[in-house]
Design an enzyme around this catalytic site. Sequence first.
Site, PDB file in Angstrom:
ATOM      1  N   HIS A 103       0.846  -1.171   0.000  1.00  0.00           N
ATOM      2  CA  HIS A 103       0.000   0.000   0.000  1.00  0.00           C
ATOM      3  C   HIS A 103       0.894   1.238   0.000  1.00  0.00           C
ATOM      4  CE1 HIS A 103      -3.180  -2.699   2.235  1.00  0.00           C
ATOM      5  NE2 HIS A 103      -2.894  -3.131   1.031  1.00  0.00           N
TER       6      HIS A 103
HETATM    7  C1  LIG Z   1      -0.123  -9.561  -1.630  1.00  0.00           C
HETATM    8  C2  LIG Z   1      -0.946  -8.343  -1.944  1.00  0.00           C
HETATM    9  C3  LIG Z   1      -2.219  -8.210  -1.417  1.00  0.00           C
HETATM   10  C4  LIG Z   1      -2.987  -7.088  -1.687  1.00  0.00           C
HETATM   11  N1  LIG Z   1      -4.242  -7.031  -1.173  1.00  0.00           N
HETATM   12  C5  LIG Z   1      -4.994  -5.924  -1.381  1.00  0.00           C
HETATM   13  C6  LIG Z   1      -6.308  -5.841  -0.845  1.00  0.00           C
HETATM   14  O1  LIG Z   1      -6.812  -6.760  -0.218  1.00  0.00           O
HETATM   15  N2  LIG Z   1      -7.007  -4.701  -1.043  1.00  0.00           N
HETATM   16  C7  LIG Z   1      -6.499  -3.663  -1.749  1.00  0.00           C
HETATM   17  O2  LIG Z   1      -7.182  -2.648  -1.861  1.00  0.00           O
HETATM   18  N3  LIG Z   1      -5.267  -3.728  -2.308  1.00  0.00           N
HETATM   19  C8  LIG Z   1      -4.504  -4.838  -2.140  1.00  0.00           C
HETATM   20  N4  LIG Z   1      -3.259  -4.913  -2.699  1.00  0.00           N
HETATM   21  C9  LIG Z   1      -2.799  -3.796  -3.542  1.00  0.00           C
HETATM   22  C10 LIG Z   1      -3.287  -3.928  -4.975  1.00  0.00           C
HETATM   23  O3  LIG Z   1      -2.838  -5.142  -5.508  1.00  0.00           O
HETATM   24  C11 LIG Z   1      -2.778  -2.761  -5.806  1.00  0.00           C
HETATM   25  O4  LIG Z   1      -3.278  -1.559  -5.233  1.00  0.00           O
HETATM   26  C12 LIG Z   1      -3.215  -2.765  -7.243  1.00  0.00           C
HETATM   27  O5  LIG Z   1      -3.106  -4.027  -7.829  1.00  0.00           O
HETATM   28  C13 LIG Z   1      -2.403  -1.739  -8.017  1.00  0.00           C
HETATM   29  O6  LIG Z   1      -2.771  -1.688  -9.366  1.00  0.00           O
HETATM   30  P1  LIG Z   1      -1.913  -0.802 -10.375  1.00  0.00           P
HETATM   31  O7  LIG Z   1      -2.511  -0.972 -11.702  1.00  0.00           O
HETATM   32  O8  LIG Z   1      -1.790   0.575  -9.840  1.00  0.00           O
HETATM   33  O9  LIG Z   1      -0.431  -1.400 -10.325  1.00  0.00           O
HETATM   34  P2  LIG Z   1       0.131  -2.879 -10.590  1.00  0.00           P
HETATM   35  O10 LIG Z   1      -0.869  -3.898 -10.335  1.00  0.00           O
HETATM   36  O11 LIG Z   1       1.415  -2.951  -9.871  1.00  0.00           O
HETATM   37  O12 LIG Z   1       0.397  -2.880 -12.152  1.00  0.00           O
HETATM   38  C14 LIG Z   1       1.474  -2.201 -12.709  1.00  0.00           C
HETATM   39  C15 LIG Z   1       1.921  -2.980 -13.930  1.00  0.00           C
HETATM   40  O13 LIG Z   1       2.854  -2.172 -14.632  1.00  0.00           O
HETATM   41  C16 LIG Z   1       3.917  -2.987 -15.078  1.00  0.00           C
HETATM   42  N5  LIG Z   1       5.085  -2.127 -15.266  1.00  0.00           N
HETATM   43  C17 LIG Z   1       5.796  -1.490 -14.295  1.00  0.00           C
HETATM   44  N6  LIG Z   1       6.807  -0.806 -14.854  1.00  0.00           N
HETATM   45  C18 LIG Z   1       6.724  -0.988 -16.193  1.00  0.00           C
HETATM   46  C19 LIG Z   1       7.509  -0.531 -17.295  1.00  0.00           C
HETATM   47  N7  LIG Z   1       8.557   0.274 -17.119  1.00  0.00           N
HETATM   48  N8  LIG Z   1       7.154  -0.930 -18.541  1.00  0.00           N
HETATM   49  C20 LIG Z   1       6.078  -1.758 -18.735  1.00  0.00           C
HETATM   50  N9  LIG Z   1       5.320  -2.225 -17.724  1.00  0.00           N
HETATM   51  C21 LIG Z   1       5.640  -1.834 -16.469  1.00  0.00           C
HETATM   52  C22 LIG Z   1       4.078  -4.016 -13.988  1.00  0.00           C
HETATM   53  O14 LIG Z   1       4.746  -5.166 -14.466  1.00  0.00           O
HETATM   54  C23 LIG Z   1       2.638  -4.272 -13.571  1.00  0.00           C
HETATM   55  O15 LIG Z   1       2.062  -5.335 -14.279  1.00  0.00           O
HETATM   56  C24 LIG Z   1      -2.467  -6.040  -2.478  1.00  0.00           C
HETATM   57  C25 LIG Z   1      -1.194  -6.167  -3.022  1.00  0.00           C
HETATM   58  C26 LIG Z   1      -0.434  -7.314  -2.774  1.00  0.00           C
HETATM   59  C27 LIG Z   1       0.905  -7.433  -3.381  1.00  0.00           C
END
Ligand SMILES: Cc1cc2nc3c(=O)[nH]c(=O)nc-3n(C[C@H](O)[C@H](O)[C@H](O)COP(=O)(O)OP(=O)(O)OC[C@H]3O[C@@H](n4cnc5c(N)ncnc54)[C@H](O)[C@@H]3O)c2cc1C
Lengths: 575, 256
Positions: free
Chosen positions: A504
């Site tokens: 988070h």
């Molecule tokens: C174990 C765990 C449990 C969780 N449980 C909860 C929960 O219960 N409730 C909750 O609200 N949140 C939870 N979270 C948090 C939640 O998973 C994230 O808030 C959410 O998935 C974030 O989404 P996002 O799209 O912002 O980023 P991400 O899911 O991190 O996606 C970013 C993507 O960008 C890609 N990327 C990064 N840099 C580059 C680059 N330079 N070029 C190309 N691609 C790139 C990455 O590979 C990734 O696939 C949890 C997280 C974890 C790890």
Amino acid sequence: MAETLDKVDVVTVGVGWTGGIVAAEAAKAGLSVVGLERGKNRGTEDYQHVHDEYRYAIRYELMQDTSKETITFRNTRDERALPMRRMGSFLLGENVGGAGTHWNGQTWRFLPYDFEIRSLTEERYGEDKLGDDKGYRWQDWGITYDELEPYFTQFDLTIGLAGEENPLGGSRSEPFPTPPMIETPMLKLFKDAANGMGLHAHMMPSANMTQQYTNPDGQTLQPCQYCAFCERFACEYDAKSSPETTVIPTALETGNFDIRTQANVVEVLTDEDDDSLVSGVRYIDTLSGEEFIQPADIVVLNSYVFNNYKLLRVSDIGEQYDPETEEGTLGRNYGYQTFGGARGFFDTQFNTFMGAGALGAGLDDYNGDEFDHSDLDFLHGGNIAVTQTGSRPIATNITRPDTPSWGAEFKKETIENYTRTIRVQGQCATTPHKDNYLDIDEDYTDAYGLPLVQLTYNFTDSDRVRTKYLADRCGEILEEMGANEIVVDEEIGDYDIVPYQSTHNTGGTVMGDDPETSVVNNWMQHWDRDNLFVVGAGNFPHNSGYNPTSTVGALAYRCAEGVITYSEDGGRLED
Amino acid sequence: MSKDEKRFSRRDFLKTTGVATGGILGGSLLGGFIGYNFDQSPPATEPETAEHGEEASGGDNHHTGYLFFTKHSDRETIEAAMERIFPEDDLGPGAAALGAAYFLDGQLAGDYGSNTKEYMQGPFYEGSATQGYQSRLNRREYFTLGILKLNEVANEEHDADFRALEPEQMDEILTLFQEGEVDMGVPAHTATAPEFFGLLRTATLEGVYSDPIYRGNRGMEGWKMKNFPGHQMAYIEQIDDGEFHEIDPQSVAEGH
Ligand SMILES: Cc1cc2nc3c(=O)[nH]c(=O)nc-3n(C[C@H](O)[C@H](O)[C@H](O)COP(=O)(O)OP(=O)(O)OC[C@H]3O[C@@H](n4cnc5c(N)ncnc54)[C@H](O)[C@@H]3O)c2cc1C
Ligand code: SF4
């Protein structure tokens, strides 16, 4: 020499929740979208053998390869930042689905108070309460809960959120799409005790499905089987809402979306003729090593807190925050989450090994400004909850504080306690501080030669007292629950990058209505570059007392609307 | 209740989810299920086919060859130390009988041993405790050094190799490591005794409680002691029960 590809309407960098949401909405609106994802493709067929704690939860099978890219870290500016050589404190996502593949699905909306925290605090307690003189930097988000509500609802409907009305949260325009999770004996014990104390415990909003559900985009999710391998794992049943079970197929079904995997973006390209625009991105095919330029009318960064920051910084877009002068906005207000709780020891054995990622009950009586802070040395608070996510044996070795950490006594106690304790825990907000920020590192680079992101972070005094306050409340609830013995957390020390706390992370690319204190406006549109959007928890000026993804999802839906509006009309969206 | 009744079969899954009637799941998911053989009857607690051989049952794998260690004495040193960390008692076997040293042997031979998924670029400096692992050594090198030091200290203190000591003497020495009273003979940013002890302790718990496909947790006895059922398809039928369930554990290899 990089090869230049055909121009598309929209390119998203990263294909997790935020990338998937923007791609689905833009593709549905008829825009051509390319999603560049540094990791590989994956889906439910890859998740049929995941009930393996060691590989998935301990060795982080589904997560970021830190040999290629990590961050550096130090608590304070006078220390040397060193690489986070292996993950611990948080577990970064990689591959299609991002961290949304292996999240729990605990899906709380931030409180109305969060979005206007500065104004509302000043109104109720006076300006001094904000602690500006202590370096605290609470700021309004440039948006209200009511303005965000439709987007929260959109995310709830997409993921089929299962829940029970929260008497203390912000109001909902639609009921929960699906009924709450099953109330287990552990949760009932907590709810009854808390409600008997006049608190407002209810089942946690869950993105693990409680029935078969078809979302407005036509994606169908299956009922959760309470398999107990959920967070850090992926769901073998399509029962956990994730990008690859919802928004990604929606985007693909339009025929307007193309995912390019093993595509690591290294630069956002600026427009040579117009400094209010960007022109696309440069990326490296991680298999062939070839470089490509993907021109696009609109670039959306969906690469999570650290890389959203990093791509702006290495592309020289916006001004880096300087903690000395507090000039610049890029990198400011980095925040995190603290946990203050208590553990109760019982004679009864509970089925702790059964569970689901978002199986829990919580209460907000000590969250936000639901309680009077006049005599307290902190603002905000946290959601208090009991969860039953499925305890697993490598990670769950509970002892009393003075038991040795190995040997006969350790073995006996950890085995006995495995099914006989309940933790009640507060998930706390953190105070933004002028010394907590992101920069880039001068010594360490990633596999593509870019500098690593450098994190300078420590908990503030207000975080310590807030967390302890919540821990004490948890202890009181456990007493009511009839625990034989209760161990309440001590005050937290310095932020430590080693033990897992939560994924988070927040801030660094914050939103707001003032370009002097934010990086994007309330459409997640970059203040300097009209066709550049940046979305994720990096937009949060502070972290609330909840998990982030409900609010991340809402911001992504709002961002997607901004992208579509921009594609039609261009220009500044705040006007 | 017999094990068969408790088992969640593929048919049950299809029933619960309405897939069988609605046919909603995509081909990819059903394709994925084939590997599981949910509806095998009887369930695969016994080897189903000869080609899986005698090791197939429950993923239990007692192979005792070496993938990393080169001599028995090194494995015995680790095994003796692990047994002190997780000793045999009236609850059940200790780390040695559970095969934790063989677990570690296999792990050191692979990604874990060579820190494949970890950032191993220099420069290397000693960090503060909150900055975590900063050693230039990978885990193979770390364990090799640790084994050497365990024996060195054992010889200094008791004139014998570590594995030949009395349990109390081993405990004394492990405590010296844990408390940083042992000089590893290298700069602190390369290795410290508490960090080695931490690695050893963690590897012991992993070896005792990992799925038996990794060669530890023999006979799933580690899980049985703790009442962890391992890989189960579902708990939806029992999750709201007030009564406590003791369920026969299953390996993730079950049904392969
Ligand atoms: C174990 C765990 C449990 C969780 N449980 C909860 C929960 O219960 N409730 C909750 O609200 N949140 C939870 N979270 C948090 C939640 O998973 C994230 O808030 C959410 O998935 C974030 O989404 P996002 O799209 O912002 O980023 P991400 O899911 O991190 O996606 C970013 C993507 O960008 C890609 N990327 C990064 N840099 C580059 C680059 N330079 N070029 C190309 N691609 C790139 C990455 O590979 C990734 O696939 C949890 C997280 C974890 C790890
Ligand atoms: S607990 Fe439910 S949602 Fe989570 S992985 Fe298991 S079946 Fe899927």
